[in-house]
Motif scaffolding. Structure first.
Motif, PDB file in Angstrom:
ATOM      1  N   VAL A  87      18.847 -23.872 -15.532  1.00  0.00           N
ATOM      2  CA  VAL A  87      18.512 -25.235 -15.964  1.00  0.00           C
ATOM      3  C   VAL A  87      18.649 -25.370 -17.475  1.00  0.00           C
ATOM      4  O   VAL A  87      19.216 -26.343 -17.991  1.00  0.00           O
ATOM      5  N   LYS A  88      18.165 -24.367 -18.198  1.00  0.00           N
ATOM      6  CA  LYS A  88      18.260 -24.416 -19.659  1.00  0.00           C
ATOM      7  C   LYS A  88      19.714 -24.371 -20.119  1.00  0.00           C
ATOM      8  O   LYS A  88      20.104 -25.067 -21.066  1.00  0.00           O
ATOM      9  N   GLY A  89      20.534 -23.574 -19.439  1.00  0.00           N
ATOM     10  CA  GLY A  89      21.947 -23.519 -19.794  1.00  0.00           C
ATOM     11  C   GLY A  89      22.658 -24.840 -19.560  1.00  0.00           C
ATOM     12  O   GLY A  89      23.516 -25.244 -20.360  1.00  0.00           O
ATOM     13  N   ASP A 108      14.579 -30.906 -23.892  1.00  0.00           N
ATOM     14  CA  ASP A 108      13.268 -30.467 -23.449  1.00  0.00           C
ATOM     15  C   ASP A 108      13.380 -30.077 -21.987  1.00  0.00           C
ATOM     16  O   ASP A 108      13.816 -30.885 -21.154  1.00  0.00           O
ATOM     17  N   VAL A 109      12.978 -28.856 -21.669  1.00  0.00           N
ATOM     18  CA  VAL A 109      12.982 -28.375 -20.295  1.00  0.00           C
ATOM     19  C   VAL A 109      11.614 -28.615 -19.702  1.00  0.00           C
ATOM     20  O   VAL A 109      10.605 -28.135 -20.229  1.00  0.00           O
ATOM     21  N   GLU A 280      31.221 -20.566 -24.753  1.00  0.00           N
ATOM     22  CA  GLU A 280      31.667 -19.837 -23.567  1.00  0.00           C
ATOM     23  C   GLU A 280      31.049 -20.465 -22.330  1.00  0.00           C
ATOM     24  O   GLU A 280      30.006 -21.112 -22.397  1.00  0.00           O
ATOM     25  N   GLU A 281      31.726 -20.261 -21.210  1.00  0.00           N
ATOM     26  CA  GLU A 281      31.261 -20.744 -19.917  1.00  0.00           C
ATOM     27  C   GLU A 281      31.379 -19.600 -18.919  1.00  0.00           C
ATOM     28  O   GLU A 281      32.354 -18.839 -18.948  1.00  0.00           O
ATOM     29  N   GLU A 282      30.393 -19.493 -18.039  1.00  0.00           N
ATOM     30  CA  GLU A 282      30.361 -18.387 -17.085  1.00  0.00           C
ATOM     31  C   GLU A 282      29.942 -18.905 -15.719  1.00  0.00           C
ATOM     32  O   GLU A 282      29.093 -19.791 -15.607  1.00  0.00           O
ATOM     33  N   VAL A 283      30.562 -18.356 -14.689  1.00  0.00           N
ATOM     34  CA  VAL A 283      30.185 -18.655 -13.312  1.00  0.00           C
ATOM     35  C   VAL A 283      29.993 -17.340 -12.574  1.00  0.00           C
ATOM     36  O   VAL A 283      30.676 -16.341 -12.852  1.00  0.00           O
TER      37      VAL A 283
END
Length: 544
Positions: A87-89, A108-109, A280-283
């Motif tokens: 969620v934070k990402g 804000d999380v 960067e992006e990660e899956v």
């Protein structure tokens, strides 16, 4: 201070649907937000739901209910676990994309079960159980989108809503003076199935906008809300009529914040979010993939997300790295190795140097696709990370109402990147003027984006004097073409070269002395070289 608040009520549901392939689109869904090692197999009936989807809410399921209570109402309720870091990402990604609309962003999380967040927002009275907010400081940005402040901020909010929708999120957007009031107004907007709601409060009109809201929109605990309802206070306007002294006694330490919000005074500062230096992006994949088609599909998702981050920073990248995490067990089986491996041995990296910087998702995917189609995987891929380690400023140009934008200027970087991926960066370049009078050295091949060529040039570009006023050939032959002297009809003598670069010749060797003429050969204008010593004639190029 003009603040734009982006309320994301369905963020956790959207994160789950985007990452879990076994979750259908329109099933009742309950979510438990918990870190590892909690998984779906370890969920118990007395655990409480943190978030429920729209379909589950319509069937009577509410956040805070236990899983057993929720499934008593909806037997086919699907319960899944979402990680807080996911969620934070996602909020960080949205905040980075929002940098294209303002210089400062924050997010804000929402914490499950918390009464108040960093900005004193009560989650217990929220109809959705919890919510997440991204703030953008849009002070002084209205003139970039419209002729006046009101229309400019409305257009800004509409465009921002479109960008968030392209990322796959449902949101509501409000612009007001101050972050807390903007978040309260965005949370109070009714959601529409057709489009996301947008509201813009003119400067100095916060109090009027807050007066029409219910008291449950304020950051108040449930017991204070129930007490106010009992005495007949249901709106912020009615609350503002109560004596300040009695109200302050009842509200306790929260009284200064509540009273300032009622009066429309919100001076809470933003805690700026600073994105990482390297985007960067990660899956993470549920099952290992082995085919290049599936890998290209994953790369498309990564390039879409990375391009949105680059757009928020207004930069382009001259290099991309795709780091593939391989299945360690399958890798040991394929290579016949039973020992432990380092993390670097379980990765396969695909690096691509881009001759021209790229920033759009389609261009990045087009440049990366040839590499992936020729890639031989050592083992199934479980994770994929796309990085842009080399960032450059993206050139911006104003659009003209009277001149069309040349299509070649937009298509050339992508074409060059595709050729570099197919042929290699050493084989793609352009012709540059050589600092010599010798015909074979007048032009030289320069690799596009070669840093050594740029560093060798002085700060002030040297003015070249090797171009004369005489006609220059449009095509130069790779090898001279000998022709009979009587077939050459000289039209004009162009230049005479004598003792050119004599230091390259061995002492005693004859230094050639030639004349270049404009002549007709084979009924075509030609650039002809005549050796003054031997009288030999050779065609060195053609005039078109």
């Amino acid at each position: 201070m003009r603040i734009c608040a982006i309320e994301l009520p369905e963020l956790r549901v959207e994160v789950l649907r985007a990452t879990a392939s076994d979750v259908p689109d329109h099933v009742p869904l309950g979510i438990v937000v918990a870190p590892a090692p909690l998984t779906e197999s370890k969920l118990l009936g007395n655990m409480r739901l943190d978030v429920v989807s729209h379909e589950a809410r319509s069937l009577g399921v509410r956040p805070g209910q236990t899983i057993a209570q929720a499934r008593a109402r909806v037997p086919d309720l699907l319960v899944r676990v979402v990680r807080p870091e996911a969620v934070k990402g996602e909020l960080a990604r949205i905040a980075e994309v929002a940098l294209a609309f303002g210089a400062t962003v924050a997010f804000d999380v929402a914490s499950p079960g918390a009464l108040a967040s960093a900005f004193e927002r009560a989650s217990a009275s929220n109809a959705f159980g919890m919510s997440d907010v991204v703030w953008v400081d849009v002070t002084g940005c209205a003139h970039l989108h419209g002729p006046d402040q009101q229309s400019g901020e409305t257009m800004l909010a509409t465009r921002l809503e479109g960008v968030i929708a392209d990322l796959g999120h449902v949101c509501s957007i409000a612009i007001a003076d101050g972050p807390r009031i903007a978040a309260i107004l965005a949370r109070s907007l009714p959601m529409d199935d057709v489009r996301c709601p947008v509201v813009v409060i003119p400067p100095g009109k916060n109090a009027g906008a807050m007066s029409g809201l219910g008291i449950d929109a304020l950051p108040l605990p449930d017991e204070d809300v129930r007490w106010l309802v009992k005495i007949g206070v249901r709106t912020v306007a009615e609350l503002s009529l109560l004596p300040r002294s009695a109200l302050a006694t009842r509200l306790g330490p929260r009284a200064p914040v509540i009273l300032s919000l009622i009066e429309g005074d919100d001076r809470a500062p933003l805690a700026p979010y600073v994105p990482p230096e390297i985007p960067e992006e990660e899956v993470t994949l549920e099952y290992g993939i082995e085919g290049t088609e599936a890998l290209v599909f994953v790369a498309k998702t990564l390039t879409d997300r990375l391009a949105s981050r680059l757009a928020g920073r207004a930069v382009a990248t001259s290099r991309i790295d795709l780091v593939l995490g391989l299945d360690a067990a399958m890798l040991r089986e394929a290579e016949g190795d039973s020992g432990e491996r380092d993390s670097g041995d379980r990765e396969q990296v695909v690096s691509l140097e881009l001759p021209a910087p790229l920033s759009s998702a389609s261009d990045l995917l087009a440049a990366l696709r040839p590499k992936l189609e020729r890639l031989v995987l050592r083992a199934p891929v479980l994770t994929a990370k796309l990085r842009a380690p080399a960032l450059v400023r993206k050139p911006q140009s104003a659009l003209s109402l009277f001149e069309a934008t040349p299509k070649a200027a937009r298509a050339l970087p992508r074409l060059v990147a595709e050729l570099a991926a197919d042929l290699g960066p050493q084989a793609v370049g352009k012709l540059a003027l050589g600092d010599s009078w010798l015909p074979e050295e007048r032009s030289r091949f320069v690799r596009m984006g070669d840093p050594t060529v740029k560093s060798s040039q002085p700060a002030q570009r040297k003015r070249r004097h090797l171009l004369s006023s005489i006609p220059e050939p449009t095509r130069v032959l790779p090898e001279p073409l000998p022709v009979p002297r009587d077939s050459v009809k000289i039209v004009r003598r162009l230049t005479r070269l004598e003792s050119v670069e004599w230091w390259r010749h061995v002492p005693g060797e004859r230094v050639p002395s030639v004349d270049f003429v404009y002549a007709w050969v084979l009924e075509s204008p030609a650039w002809v070289e005549i050796d003054r010593s031997s009288g030999a004639t050779r065609v060195r190029g053609w005039f078109d």
